[in-house]
Design a protein around this motif. Sequence first.
Motif, PDB file in Angstrom:
ATOM      1  N   TRP A  18       4.803  20.251  13.034  1.00 59.13           N
ATOM      2  CA  TRP A  18       5.278  20.266  14.415  1.00 59.13           C
ATOM      3  C   TRP A  18       5.669  18.864  14.864  1.00 59.13           C
ATOM      4  O   TRP A  18       6.707  18.658  15.478  1.00 59.13           O
ATOM      5  CB  TRP A  18       4.193  20.845  15.327  1.00 59.13           C
ATOM      6  N   LEU A  19       4.811  17.894  14.580  1.00 58.42           N
ATOM      7  CA  LEU A  19       5.080  16.518  14.998  1.00 58.42           C
ATOM      8  C   LEU A  19       6.313  15.943  14.309  1.00 58.42           C
ATOM      9  O   LEU A  19       7.142  15.281  14.952  1.00 58.42           O
ATOM     10  CB  LEU A  19       3.864  15.627  14.733  1.00 58.42           C
ATOM     11  N   ILE A  20       6.455  16.194  13.021  1.00 58.63           N
ATOM     12  CA  ILE A  20       7.648  15.701  12.318  1.00 58.63           C
ATOM     13  C   ILE A  20       8.899  16.349  12.887  1.00 58.63           C
ATOM     14  O   ILE A  20       9.909  15.669  13.127  1.00 58.63           O
ATOM     15  CB  ILE A  20       7.525  15.940  10.806  1.00 58.63           C
ATOM     16  N   LEU A  21       8.834  17.633  13.111  1.00 55.77           N
ATOM     17  CA  LEU A  21       9.992  18.350  13.660  1.00 55.77           C
ATOM     18  C   LEU A  21      10.387  17.800  15.028  1.00 55.77           C
ATOM     19  O   LEU A  21      11.560  17.539  15.296  1.00 55.77           O
ATOM     20  CB  LEU A  21       9.676  19.846  13.762  1.00 55.77           C
ATOM     21  N   LYS A  29      15.021  14.360  25.220  1.00 59.91           N
ATOM     22  CA  LYS A  29      13.854  14.495  26.100  1.00 59.91           C
ATOM     23  C   LYS A  29      12.602  14.874  25.304  1.00 59.91           C
ATOM     24  O   LYS A  29      11.533  14.285  25.503  1.00 59.91           O
ATOM     25  CB  LYS A  29      14.107  15.549  27.185  1.00 59.91           C
ATOM     26  N   ILE A  30      12.757  15.854  24.445  1.00 65.29           N
ATOM     27  CA  ILE A  30      11.605  16.296  23.639  1.00 65.29           C
ATOM     28  C   ILE A  30      11.122  15.153  22.752  1.00 65.29           C
ATOM     29  O   ILE A  30       9.925  14.873  22.666  1.00 65.29           O
ATOM     30  CB  ILE A  30      11.975  17.529  22.783  1.00 65.29           C
ATOM     31  N   ARG A  31      12.053  14.489  22.079  1.00 64.80           N
ATOM     32  CA  ARG A  31      11.698  13.387  21.187  1.00 64.80           C
ATOM     33  C   ARG A  31      10.949  12.282  21.941  1.00 64.80           C
ATOM     34  O   ARG A  31       9.929  11.778  21.487  1.00 64.80           O
ATOM     35  CB  ARG A  31      12.949  12.842  20.510  1.00 64.80           C
ATOM     36  N   GLU A  32      11.433  11.925  23.123  1.00 68.60           N
ATOM     37  CA  GLU A  32      10.798  10.865  23.910  1.00 68.60           C
ATOM     38  C   GLU A  32       9.396  11.264  24.383  1.00 68.60           C
ATOM     39  O   GLU A  32       8.469  10.466  24.349  1.00 68.60           O
ATOM     40  CB  GLU A  32      11.671  10.492  25.107  1.00 68.60           C
ATOM     41  N   ILE A  33       9.259  12.503  24.820  1.00 71.09           N
ATOM     42  CA  ILE A  33       7.950  12.982  25.284  1.00 71.09           C
ATOM     43  C   ILE A  33       6.934  12.941  24.140  1.00 71.09           C
ATOM     44  O   ILE A  33       5.811  12.469  24.319  1.00 71.09           O
ATOM     45  CB  ILE A  33       8.065  14.403  25.881  1.00 71.09           C
ATOM     46  N   VAL A  34       7.342  13.408  22.975  1.00 73.88           N
ATOM     47  CA  VAL A  34       6.427  13.429  21.833  1.00 73.88           C
ATOM     48  C   VAL A  34       6.095  12.012  21.394  1.00 73.88           C
ATOM     49  O   VAL A  34       4.937  11.682  21.134  1.00 73.88           O
ATOM     50  CB  VAL A  34       7.031  14.246  20.665  1.00 73.88           C
ATOM     51  N   LEU A  35       7.089  11.138  21.355  1.00 71.38           N
ATOM     52  CA  LEU A  35       6.847   9.767  20.905  1.00 71.38           C
ATOM     53  C   LEU A  35       6.047   8.943  21.910  1.00 71.38           C
ATOM     54  O   LEU A  35       5.399   7.964  21.528  1.00 71.38           O
ATOM     55  CB  LEU A  35       8.168   9.070  20.570  1.00 71.38           C
ATOM     56  N   GLN A  36       6.065   9.330  23.180  1.00 71.24           N
ATOM     57  CA  GLN A  36       5.226   8.651  24.176  1.00 71.24           C
ATOM     58  C   GLN A  36       3.748   8.890  23.895  1.00 71.24           C
ATOM     59  O   GLN A  36       2.913   8.016  24.078  1.00 71.24           O
ATOM     60  CB  GLN A  36       5.548   9.151  25.589  1.00 71.24           C
TER      61      GLN A  36
END
Length: 102
Positions: A18-21, A29-36
């Motif tokens: 999930w995290l890699i995906l 937006k999704i990428r930034e939220i997860v990387l935060q």
Amino acid sequence: RNAMLMDVCRECNVCIRWLILHTQSNNKKIREIVLQKFSKNNLLLFILKCAQFEFVLKTTYISLLESKEQMWNVCKNESGERMKELSEYFSGEKALTRVKKK
């Protein structure tokens, strides 16, 4: 207990996927939220810890499976000895030696 350990291992792999995906997502937006919440360094550390957990689990299962036949033979021999002792007890030839009297 075995099923619980395997479930934890599966959950770790699901989280990693999930995290890699989502860290590689096209949606900014999704990428930034997860990387935060979860940096790439933390992801790498999580992957390494999960791999170490899987390795320890695998080596434990391998050692248990390798010693399974030996343990079976030890228990089988001990059971045979106890059955022989019981037969001697019930024939009146001998008292039980493994039972402590009160």
